[in-house]
Design a protein around this motif. Structure first.
Motif: not given
Length: 217
Positions: A171-176
């Motif tokens: 997914d590449g970067w996963r941002i929370t």
């Protein structure tokens, strides 16, 4: 001679003062309630969730809705790490799906080997109450059989999570992003399985690995 000793004392005091002001890795409060959003760099995933977090009992409750690959989903899960069990809860049908959960509990914390990327003020520093001082850390974490890069931002005071980024090949970067955080448990019952889960049997498929927090997104 006295002047030299005085000068050395001043230098030592200034050095200690500088070291004391440098942000240090921290651990978030053990009990938190709030909301979060999750999105991925490839734009396949977008989700919002309400969470209840108990690091003392190693329990997490997530009530989540969103879309993945243009398909909407709703998820209500209770993660009991000490029992190694995850419950997928459906209140509408009064049913529970009981799955194995990895017992490795990752508390909300900045690892001790993290590197400080920088310190900034979110909002404005022009007046009291107009901004929040935050620290951003970066590093690598070992997750299952792979190493992932992360970047995490927390408040300087209280170590309250603000954003966390993980990088994966899929997914590449996963941002929370965390928001509406409250210290403590607003509803402790959220961390107890509902009664209709009492008779749930452990569902396990051949070769299926235990679930993790990150496999839910």
């Amino acid at each position: 001679m006295r002047a030299l000793l005085l000068l050395l004392l001043v230098v030592v005091c200034l050095s200690v003062g500088c070291l004391a002001q440098r942000p240090l890795p921290c651990t978030s409060p053990p009990l938190l309630t709030g909301s979060l959003s999750v999105s991925t760099q490839n734009e396949k995933l977008g989700a919002f969730a309400k969470y209840t977090y108990d690091a003392l009992g190693q329990r997490i409750r997530l009530r989540e809705f969103g879309s993945y690959d243009n398909k909407t989903f709703h998820l209500d899960v209770l993660l009991l790490y000490r029992d190694g069990v995850m419950y997928k809860i459906n209140y509408r049908n009064q049913t529970c799906c009981k799955k194995r959960l990895s017992r490795v509990f990752h508390p909300l914390a900045i690892p001790q080997d993290a590197s400080l990327l920088g310190q900034v003020v979110l909002g404005s520093s022009s007046g009291p109450g107009q901004g929040v001082l935050v620290n951003t850390w970066t590093g690598q974490l070992q997750m299952r059989n792979k190493t992932v890069k992360y970047m995490s931002t927390v408040t300087e005071f209280g170590c309250i999570p603000v954003t966390t980024l993980f990088h994966s090949c899929r997914d590449g970067w996963r941002i929370t992003s965390f928001f509406d955080n409250v210290i403590g448990l607003s509803d402790p019952q959220q961390l107890i399985p509902p009664r209709f889960c009492d008779d749930a049997k452990l569902e396990e498929e051949e070769g299926e690995e235990p679930a993790t927090f990150y496999s839910l997104f």
